[in-house]
Design a protein around this motif. Structure first.
Motif, short mmCIF file in Angstrom:
data_model
loop_
_atom_site.label_atom_id
_atom_site.label_comp_id
_atom_site.label_asym_id
_atom_site.label_seq_id
_atom_site.Cartn_x
_atom_site.Cartn_y
_atom_site.Cartn_z
N LEU A 26 3.72 -54.88 -43.39
CA LEU A 26 5.04 -54.76 -42.75
C LEU A 26 4.94 -54.17 -41.35
O LEU A 26 5.95 -53.85 -40.73
N GLY A 27 3.71 -53.99 -40.85
CA GLY A 27 3.52 -53.44 -39.52
C GLY A 27 3.50 -51.92 -39.47
O GLY A 27 3.54 -51.33 -38.39
N TRP A 28 3.46 -51.27 -40.62
CA TRP A 28 3.41 -49.81 -40.68
C TRP A 28 1.96 -49.34 -40.81
O TRP A 28 1.11 -50.08 -41.28
N ALA A 29 1.73 -48.10 -40.43
CA ALA A 29 0.40 -47.50 -40.51
C ALA A 29 0.56 -46.00 -40.71
O ALA A 29 1.68 -45.47 -40.67
N ARG A 30 -0.55 -45.31 -40.89
CA ARG A 30 -0.53 -43.84 -40.94
C ARG A 30 -0.15 -43.35 -39.54
O ARG A 30 -0.86 -43.60 -38.58
N VAL A 31 0.96 -42.69 -39.45
CA VAL A 31 1.37 -42.12 -38.16
C VAL A 31 1.24 -40.60 -38.16
O VAL A 31 1.27 -39.98 -37.10
N HIS A 32 1.10 -40.02 -39.33
CA HIS A 32 0.84 -38.58 -39.47
C HIS A 32 -0.19 -38.44 -40.59
O HIS A 32 0.08 -38.82 -41.73
N ASP A 33 -1.36 -37.95 -40.26
CA ASP A 33 -2.42 -37.83 -41.26
C ASP A 33 -2.77 -36.36 -41.47
O ASP A 33 -3.45 -35.75 -40.65
N HIS A 34 -2.26 -35.81 -42.53
CA HIS A 34 -2.57 -34.44 -42.94
C HIS A 34 -3.22 -34.51 -44.32
O HIS A 34 -2.88 -33.75 -45.22
N HIS A 79 12.29 -53.23 -45.72
CA HIS A 79 12.65 -54.47 -45.03
C HIS A 79 11.40 -55.21 -44.57
O HIS A 79 10.47 -54.62 -44.04
N ALA A 80 11.42 -56.52 -44.76
CA ALA A 80 10.40 -57.41 -44.21
C ALA A 80 11.05 -58.22 -43.11
O ALA A 80 12.26 -58.46 -43.13
N GLN A 81 10.25 -58.65 -42.15
CA GLN A 81 10.77 -59.44 -41.03
C GLN A 81 10.72 -60.94 -41.29
O GLN A 81 11.35 -61.71 -40.58
N THR A 82 9.95 -61.33 -42.32
CA THR A 82 9.84 -62.74 -42.66
C THR A 82 9.65 -62.88 -44.17
O THR A 82 9.27 -61.93 -44.86
N ARG A 83 9.88 -64.07 -44.64
CA ARG A 83 9.64 -64.39 -46.04
C ARG A 83 8.14 -64.25 -46.36
O ARG A 83 7.75 -63.78 -47.42
N GLU A 84 7.31 -64.65 -45.39
CA GLU A 84 5.87 -64.56 -45.57
C GLU A 84 5.41 -63.11 -45.73
O GLU A 84 4.47 -62.83 -46.47
N GLN A 85 6.07 -62.18 -45.05
CA GLN A 85 5.73 -60.76 -45.21
C GLN A 85 6.01 -60.29 -46.63
O GLN A 85 5.25 -59.50 -47.18
N VAL A 86 7.10 -60.76 -47.22
CA VAL A 86 7.41 -60.42 -48.60
C VAL A 86 6.27 -60.88 -49.51
O VAL A 86 5.78 -60.12 -50.35
N GLY A 124 3.23 -45.81 -60.43
CA GLY A 124 4.40 -46.31 -61.14
C GLY A 124 5.68 -46.27 -60.33
O GLY A 124 6.74 -46.64 -60.83
N ASN A 125 5.62 -45.82 -59.06
CA ASN A 125 6.80 -45.83 -58.20
C ASN A 125 7.20 -47.27 -57.90
O ASN A 125 6.34 -48.11 -57.62
N LYS A 126 8.49 -47.56 -57.95
CA LYS A 126 8.97 -48.92 -57.78
C LYS A 126 9.44 -49.18 -56.36
O LYS A 126 10.12 -48.35 -55.76
N TYR A 127 9.08 -50.37 -55.86
CA TYR A 127 9.46 -50.80 -54.52
C TYR A 127 10.04 -52.20 -54.57
O TYR A 127 9.59 -53.05 -55.33
N ALA A 128 11.01 -52.43 -53.71
CA ALA A 128 11.50 -53.77 -53.43
C ALA A 128 11.17 -54.03 -51.96
O ALA A 128 11.34 -53.14 -51.12
N VAL A 129 10.67 -55.19 -51.66
CA VAL A 129 10.48 -55.60 -50.27
C VAL A 129 11.34 -56.83 -50.08
O VAL A 129 11.27 -57.78 -50.86
N VAL A 130 12.22 -56.77 -49.07
CA VAL A 130 13.26 -57.80 -48.94
C VAL A 130 13.34 -58.36 -47.52
O VAL A 130 13.23 -57.61 -46.55
N TYR A 131 13.53 -59.66 -47.47
CA TYR A 131 13.82 -60.36 -46.22
C TYR A 131 15.22 -60.96 -46.41
O TYR A 131 15.45 -61.69 -47.36
N ARG A 132 16.13 -60.64 -45.50
CA ARG A 132 17.50 -61.12 -45.63
C ARG A 132 17.91 -62.03 -44.47
O ARG A 132 19.08 -62.24 -44.21
N GLY A 133 16.93 -62.56 -43.76
CA GLY A 133 17.22 -63.46 -42.66
C GLY A 133 17.44 -64.87 -43.15
O GLY A 133 17.47 -65.15 -44.35
N VAL A 134 17.56 -65.77 -42.21
CA VAL A 134 17.77 -67.18 -42.55
C VAL A 134 16.48 -67.73 -43.13
O VAL A 134 15.41 -67.54 -42.57
N LEU A 135 16.60 -68.37 -44.28
CA LEU A 135 15.40 -68.91 -44.94
C LEU A 135 15.07 -70.24 -44.37
O LEU A 135 15.34 -71.23 -44.42
#
Length: 135
Positions: A26-34, A79-86, A124-135
């Motif tokens: 999703l374009g995220w990375a470690r921005v704080h590493d402690h 949030h995802a920016q594309t369907r492919e990212q999902v 076991g933490n649950k995540y949804a990754v969603v793209y809500r743009g035009v398909l």
């Protein structure tokens, strides 16, 4: 407005590998590493100096010093920016110790253009990754 989310881990090394891989889709990375203190902050590197930027924190030991556990009914939506990212997020999560809670698909019951997948991290933490743009 969501500011940040924190999840705990009883296997910090495995969780770090999982989040490094899946959040990169999703374009995220470690921005704080402690990591020596048991905390890793993930976010958009371009927003690291923005005090309003969203973040996901991974902790080895919660502040109450009790073992980390999964919240019943808790889910983090990303949030995802594309369907492919999902699709890439989903595949990457499964390849790094996550489990499926719902394959990538259009879920019109939530609204038009809701393309999403559900996964659980190795804890076991649950995540949804969603793209809500035009398909």
């Amino acid at each position: 407005m969501l500011g940040y989310t924190t999840v705990g881990s009883t296997d910090f090394a495995a969780s770090c590998k999982f989040y490094d891989a899946v959040l990169a889709t999703l374009g995220w990375a470690r921005v704080h590493d402690h990591s020596e203190g048991g905390w890793i902050g993930y976010g958009d590197p371009a927003q690291v100096n923005n005090p309003n930027a969203q973040a996901l924190w991974l902790c080895k030991t919660p502040f109450d010093t009790k073992p980390a556990s999964v919240g019943n009914g808790s889910m983090v939506g990303l949030h995802a920016q594309t369907r492919e990212q999902v699709e890439l997020f989903y595949k990457t999560a499964l390849a790094h110790g996550g489990s499926s809670e719902g394959e990538p698909a259009l879920r019109e019951q939530y609204g038009p253009n809701w393309y999403l997948a559900y996964v659980r991290d190795p804890m076991g933490n649950k995540y949804a990754v969603v793209y809500r743009g035009v398909l």
